[in-house]
Structures are given as structure tokens and as C-alpha cells.
Design a protein around this motif. Structure first.
Motif, PDB file in Angstrom:
ATOM      1  N   ARG A   1      99.273  46.270  46.747  1.00  0.00           N
ATOM      2  CA  ARG A   1      97.920  46.489  47.265  1.00  0.00           C
ATOM      3  C   ARG A   1      97.506  45.243  48.032  1.00  0.00           C
ATOM      4  O   ARG A   1      97.508  44.141  47.496  1.00  0.00           O
TER       5      ARG A   1
ATOM      6  N   VAL B   1     100.545  46.773  41.862  1.00  0.00           N
ATOM      7  CA  VAL B   1      99.924  47.720  40.947  1.00  0.00           C
ATOM      8  C   VAL B   1     100.927  48.859  40.778  1.00  0.00           C
ATOM      9  O   VAL B   1     101.182  49.590  41.728  1.00  0.00           O
ATOM     10  N   ASP B   2     101.452  48.986  39.563  1.00  0.00           N
ATOM     11  CA  ASP B   2     102.575  49.892  39.313  1.00  0.00           C
ATOM     12  C   ASP B   2     103.700  49.448  40.247  1.00  0.00           C
ATOM     13  O   ASP B   2     104.107  48.313  40.210  1.00  0.00           O
ATOM     14  N   ASP B   3     104.175  50.286  41.121  1.00  0.00           N
ATOM     15  CA  ASP B   3     105.225  49.841  42.054  1.00  0.00           C
ATOM     16  C   ASP B   3     104.719  49.812  43.491  1.00  0.00           C
ATOM     17  O   ASP B   3     105.494  49.860  44.427  1.00  0.00           O
ATOM     18  N   ARG B   4     103.414  49.713  43.671  1.00  0.00           N
ATOM     19  CA  ARG B   4     102.819  49.637  45.006  1.00  0.00           C
ATOM     20  C   ARG B   4     102.174  48.276  45.199  1.00  0.00           C
ATOM     21  O   ARG B   4     101.548  47.740  44.291  1.00  0.00           O
TER      22      ARG B   4
ATOM     23  N   MET C   1      98.870  42.039  35.752  1.00  0.00           N
ATOM     24  CA  MET C   1      98.754  42.134  37.198  1.00  0.00           C
ATOM     25  C   MET C   1      98.538  40.736  37.761  1.00  0.00           C
ATOM     26  O   MET C   1      97.743  39.970  37.256  1.00  0.00           O
TER      27      MET C   1
END
Length: 163
Positions: free
Chosen positions: A101, A96-99, A1
């Protein structure tokens, strides 16, 4: 990340939909930092976000909504925080994953809340935009008990719409 942190002094004060449990804020990895006096922090925050997104393969799919939401959250922290003006506002963003933040941290005690507006109101629509455009958003206390952070999750735009 990956994450990026920018810190800037707060300018002097001028005359939720779905939430998730508060987890630890986005952890700052070793990342670029920037500090600047007011009034240039909002453009700096957007610039750092654009730089971060430009390094991601699909970063352009988040850019328009993310810049708007970051600007609104940052402006709220500048205008509505009851923290002393020498306190910093900190931004963090991470995929974060495909989002995407977004987080805006400040030392103030107040919490953002949606409020009704009238057609003649000149202000007060920022959180309405956040509420409509973010997949989710919320507000959590900061670790250590001083202040809060407001976060928003941004879903990627459809590839044909982001071109």
C-alpha cells in the motif's frame, strides 16, 4: 505491519478504477523519517521505498511498479496541489497481507481524476499509469479534514518476472 514516513516540503507549483471505502491511512509505526528541501523529494521518496522493499523477503517483486507509481503520485502532489508551498507532502507505505500500500498525503483540496489525453499532450498520463498498473487506487480525505491522501495497492509481480 511496517510503515515508513518521509516528509518533504512541496516544490513551488510549475507553469478510478476500483476503489475501496476509505479507512484510516496507513498508521505510522516508529520508523525512519527524512526531510529535505525541494527539488530532491521525489528521488528521496523512491530511495526510501527501495530501502523499505530491500528489507522484505520478496520486496523485489513490488519494486518496479511501486517506484513508478510512487513517483507519479508524488509528482501529482507537487504539481497539482493548491496547498501553500510550505506545506509538507507525506508518503507512507506498508505491506498489508501480500499487497504493498502506497500513500501520498498533501494539504491540497483538489482530488485526482483521470482525464482524456491526445497523442500530442506532453503531460497528463500519470494517473493513466496508476490506473493501469495499480491493483486498486483511490483518494480519501485526511483525518482532521485538512487535505487528502491518494493511495494505491500494488500486487507482487510473478516470481519469474521479478527476477
Amino acid at each position: 505491519m511496517h510503515s515508513v514516513i518521509a516528509r518533504a516540503c512541496r516544490a513551488p507549483l510549475s507553469a478510478p478504477r476500483g476503489t475501496t471505502p476509505c479507512s484510516q491511512p496507513t498508521a505510522p509505526a516508529r520508523s525512519p523519517r527524512a526531510s529535505t528541501p525541494a527539488p530532491s523529494p521525489p528521488p528521496l521518496a523512491r530511495h526510501l521505498l527501495r530501502a523499505y522493499l530491500s528489507a522484505l523477503p520478496a520486496g523485489h517483486r513490488y519494486a518496479d511498479i511501486a517506484e513508478l507509481l510512487l513517483g507519479e503520485l508524488f509528482a501529482n502532489a507537487v504539481q497539482h496541489s493548491d496547498a501553500p508551498t510550505d506545506r509538507l507532502i507525506e508518503i507512507r507505505f506498508a505491506l498489508v497481507d501480500d499487497r504493498l500500500r502506497l500513500e501520498v498525503h498533501d494539504a491540497g483540496t483538489g482530488r485526482p481524476a483521470l482525464r482524456p489525453t491526445t497523442p500530442t499532450d506532453e503531460h497528463g498520463r500519470g494517473l493513466l499509469l496508476v490506473n493501469e498498473l495499480a491493483e486498486r487506487w483511490g483518494c480519501c480525505p485526511r483525518a482532521g479534514g485538512v487535505g487528502k491522501f491518494v493511495w494505491a495497492l500494488v500486487a507482487p509481480a510473478h516470481p519469474l518476472l521479478a527476477a
